[in-house]
Design an enzyme around this catalytic site. Sequence first.
Site, PDB file in Angstrom:
ATOM      1  N   ASP A  70      -3.662   8.504  18.313  1.00 43.24           N
ATOM      2  CA  ASP A  70      -4.189   8.537  16.946  1.00 43.24           C
ATOM      3  C   ASP A  70      -4.917   7.237  16.611  1.00 43.24           C
ATOM      4  O   ASP A  70      -4.732   6.652  15.549  1.00 43.24           O
ATOM      5  CB  ASP A  70      -3.040   8.784  15.945  1.00 43.24           C
ATOM      6  CG  ASP A  70      -3.574   9.230  14.595  1.00 43.24           C
ATOM      7  OD1 ASP A  70      -2.819   9.136  13.607  1.00 43.24           O
ATOM      8  OD2 ASP A  70      -4.762   9.625  14.520  1.00 43.24           O
ATOM      9  N   LYS A 127       8.442  -0.220   5.415  1.00 44.97           N
ATOM     10  CA  LYS A 127       7.829   1.090   5.110  1.00 44.97           C
ATOM     11  C   LYS A 127       8.939   2.042   4.719  1.00 44.97           C
ATOM     12  O   LYS A 127       9.927   2.199   5.440  1.00 44.97           O
ATOM     13  CB  LYS A 127       7.069   1.640   6.317  1.00 44.97           C
ATOM     14  CG  LYS A 127       6.643   3.105   6.124  1.00 44.97           C
ATOM     15  CD  LYS A 127       5.174   3.336   6.227  1.00 44.97           C
ATOM     16  CE  LYS A 127       4.807   4.747   5.814  1.00 44.97           C
ATOM     17  NZ  LYS A 127       3.366   5.011   5.893  1.00 44.97           N
ATOM     18  N   GLY A 137       0.861  -1.186   0.000  1.00 45.70           N
ATOM     19  CA  GLY A 137       0.000   0.000   0.000  1.00 45.70           C
ATOM     20  C   GLY A 137       0.888   1.224   0.000  1.00 45.70           C
ATOM     21  O   GLY A 137       2.097   1.117   0.147  1.00 45.70           O
ATOM     22  N   LYS A 138       0.261   2.364  -0.189  1.00 41.56           N
ATOM     23  CA  LYS A 138       1.101   3.567  -0.107  1.00 41.56           C
ATOM     24  C   LYS A 138       0.474   4.545   0.891  1.00 41.56           C
ATOM     25  O   LYS A 138      -0.719   4.767   0.887  1.00 41.56           O
ATOM     26  CB  LYS A 138       1.312   4.219  -1.472  1.00 41.56           C
ATOM     27  CG  LYS A 138       0.077   4.569  -2.239  1.00 41.56           C
ATOM     28  CD  LYS A 138       0.465   5.017  -3.648  1.00 41.56           C
ATOM     29  CE  LYS A 138      -0.715   5.412  -4.492  1.00 41.56           C
ATOM     30  NZ  LYS A 138      -1.958   4.711  -4.222  1.00 41.56           N
ATOM     31  N   GLY A 139       1.320   5.035   1.776  1.00 41.09           N
ATOM     32  CA  GLY A 139       0.853   6.023   2.751  1.00 41.09           C
ATOM     33  C   GLY A 139       1.247   7.394   2.256  1.00 41.09           C
ATOM     34  O   GLY A 139       1.731   7.567   1.150  1.00 41.09           O
ATOM     35  N   LYS A 140       1.081   8.362   3.116  1.00 42.89           N
ATOM     36  CA  LYS A 140       1.338   9.765   2.765  1.00 42.89           C
ATOM     37  C   LYS A 140       2.818   9.988   2.490  1.00 42.89           C
ATOM     38  O   LYS A 140       3.217  10.741   1.628  1.00 42.89           O
ATOM     39  CB  LYS A 140       0.866  10.626   3.953  1.00 42.89           C
ATOM     40  CG  LYS A 140       0.743  12.095   3.647  1.00 42.89           C
ATOM     41  CD  LYS A 140      -0.138  12.800   4.689  1.00 42.89           C
ATOM     42  CE  LYS A 140       0.169  14.271   4.678  1.00 42.89           C
ATOM     43  NZ  LYS A 140       0.949  14.668   5.861  1.00 42.89           N
ATOM     44  N   PHE A 141       3.668   9.280   3.233  1.00 36.57           N
ATOM     45  CA  PHE A 141       5.110   9.579   3.178  1.00 36.57           C
ATOM     46  C   PHE A 141       5.896   8.552   2.411  1.00 36.57           C
ATOM     47  O   PHE A 141       7.107   8.629   2.352  1.00 36.57           O
ATOM     48  CB  PHE A 141       5.667   9.680   4.605  1.00 36.57           C
ATOM     49  CG  PHE A 141       5.149  10.871   5.357  1.00 36.57           C
ATOM     50  CD1 PHE A 141       3.878  10.852   5.912  1.00 36.57           C
ATOM     51  CD2 PHE A 141       5.909  12.018   5.486  1.00 36.57           C
ATOM     52  CE1 PHE A 141       3.388  11.945   6.596  1.00 36.57           C
ATOM     53  CE2 PHE A 141       5.422  13.115   6.170  1.00 36.57           C
ATOM     54  CZ  PHE A 141       4.157  13.077   6.722  1.00 36.57           C
ATOM     55  N   GLY A 142       5.229   7.547   1.868  1.00 38.48           N
ATOM     56  CA  GLY A 142       6.014   6.542   1.144  1.00 38.48           C
ATOM     57  C   GLY A 142       5.262   5.230   1.079  1.00 38.48           C
ATOM     58  O   GLY A 142       4.195   5.082   1.662  1.00 38.48           O
TER      59      GLY A 142
HETATM   60  O1  LIG Z   1       0.939  -0.686   4.353  1.00 46.10           O
HETATM   61  C1  LIG Z   1      -0.174  -0.906   4.036  1.00 46.10           C
HETATM   62  O2  LIG Z   1      -0.762  -0.213   3.198  1.00 46.10           O
HETATM   63  C2  LIG Z   1      -0.879  -1.956   4.704  1.00 46.10           C
HETATM   64  N1  LIG Z   1      -0.158  -3.104   5.231  1.00 46.10           N
HETATM   65  N2  LIG Z   1      -0.581  -4.332   4.884  1.00 46.10           N
HETATM   66  C3  LIG Z   1       0.046  -5.246   5.620  1.00 46.10           C
HETATM   67  C4  LIG Z   1       0.928  -4.576   6.479  1.00 46.10           C
HETATM   68  N3  LIG Z   1       1.777  -5.037   7.434  1.00 46.10           N
HETATM   69  C5  LIG Z   1       2.482  -4.134   8.118  1.00 46.10           C
HETATM   70  N4  LIG Z   1       2.433  -2.794   7.894  1.00 46.10           N
HETATM   71  C6  LIG Z   1       1.599  -2.326   6.938  1.00 46.10           C
HETATM   72  N5  LIG Z   1       1.590  -0.978   6.703  1.00 46.10           N
HETATM   73  C7  LIG Z   1       2.410  -0.058   7.456  1.00 46.10           C
HETATM   74  C8  LIG Z   1       1.699   0.302   8.768  1.00 46.10           C
HETATM   75  C9  LIG Z   1       2.555   1.219   9.572  1.00 46.10           C
HETATM   76  C10 LIG Z   1       3.090   0.956  10.793  1.00 46.10           C
HETATM   77  N6  LIG Z   1       3.807   1.960  11.318  1.00 46.10           N
HETATM   78  C11 LIG Z   1       3.862   3.023  10.544  1.00 46.10           C
HETATM   79  N7  LIG Z   1       4.547   4.167  10.931  1.00 46.10           N
HETATM   80  C12 LIG Z   1       4.527   5.308  10.185  1.00 46.10           C
HETATM   81  O3  LIG Z   1       3.968   5.376   9.102  1.00 46.10           O
HETATM   82  N8  LIG Z   1       5.187   6.335  10.783  1.00 46.10           N
HETATM   83  C13 LIG Z   1       5.219   7.617  10.278  1.00 46.10           C
HETATM   84  C14 LIG Z   1       5.248   7.902   8.921  1.00 46.10           C
HETATM   85  C15 LIG Z   1       5.304   9.238   8.528  1.00 46.10           C
HETATM   86  C16 LIG Z   1       5.315  10.254   9.446  1.00 46.10           C
HETATM   87  C17 LIG Z   1       5.282   9.928  10.802  1.00 46.10           C
HETATM   88 CL1  LIG Z   1       5.254  11.183  11.965  1.00 46.10          CL
HETATM   89  C18 LIG Z   1       5.232   8.635  11.216  1.00 46.10           C
HETATM   90  S1  LIG Z   1       3.010   2.788   9.109  1.00 46.10           S
HETATM   91  C19 LIG Z   1       0.807  -3.218   6.207  1.00 46.10           C
END
Ligand SMILES: O=C(O)Cn1ncc2ncnc(NCCc3cnc(NC(=O)Nc4cccc(Cl)c4)s3)c21
Length: 273
Positions: free
Chosen positions: A137, A43, A21-26
């Site tokens: 959060d 991540k 998946g993709k989050g905001k930062f990567g």
């Molecule tokens: O990734 C998916 O789309 C779904 N997915 N599917 C399975 C799976 N197994 C494990 N992890 C996943 N995803 C990562 C979850 C996170 C845990 N901890 C994080 N920490 C973070 O993002 N910190 C962070 C970033 C940017 C700024 C700041 Cl202040 C803090 S993200 C999974």
Amino acid sequence: SRKSPTREWTLHDFDMGRPLGKGKFGRVYMVRTKNPNYILALKTLYKSEIVQSKVEKQIRREIEIQQNLRHPNVLRLYGYFHDEKRIFLMLEFAGKGELYKQLSKHGCFTEKRSSRYIYQMADALIYLHGKHVIHRDIKPENLLLGINGELKIGDFGWSVHAPGNRRMTLCGTLDYLPPEMVEGKEHNEKVDYWALGVLTYEFLIGNPPFEDRSSVNNTYRRIAKVDLKFPSNISAEARDLISRLLQYDPQSRLALTEVLRHPWIVKHRPRGT
Ligand SMILES: O=C(O)Cn1ncc2ncnc(NCCc3cnc(NC(=O)Nc4cccc(Cl)c4)s3)c21
């Protein structure tokens, strides 16, 4: 050559798998260590974006906090490393992915499924608060599901050591904020009690209790007023638990140990537990 947890990891230690998946930062990738073959989620965070968004301190705090946490319902952070452009978080792989995708697919969860998730949340929060960590959060987007469907709290990007009163640059949803944070007052771990009540409501009904899609200000007002309404199809026990968590006064919120013993939780426990 087994890596000790402290020795520097590099990308060469992993076989890259599919993107998760993709989050905001990567992005997040499923990866496997080379020897032994261990599956985890990697991540990636771009340093440029972290600096731009001024969240480097939060990432450091997240890494410092989450590396010391060990609980079945808290996603493990095994370690981290970086190259010139990116930071990599080595995370436990959650086999059934993101909980909010299940929630939007089903619309809402049954009372039994919701109750079992809330039991696991309360158990994890007792552990976190015992280590003076406030998550701050809690929302469906930060919850994952392990291979056996067990809940895993992830993303400690906003967690702090209690008590916190940092002004949160409010990004993302306000729906989970308690009155004391909406009013910018000092807050403590009781913010997670409130969020647990909001989460219970959203699991059962499909949307958070104080949502007002048309105006952020109305959401603020509804939170500060605790303007709580239940649809008729919610059981009396569920309403009771939610009402005891969504109390304006942080001190009046039901203790987490009492949540574990609440009738709505106990009646849905797997037999004999
Ligand atoms: O990734 C998916 O789309 C779904 N997915 N599917 C399975 C799976 N197994 C494990 N992890 C996943 N995803 C990562 C979850 C996170 C845990 N901890 C994080 N920490 C973070 O993002 N910190 C962070 C970033 C940017 C700024 C700041 Cl202040 C803090 S993200 C999974």
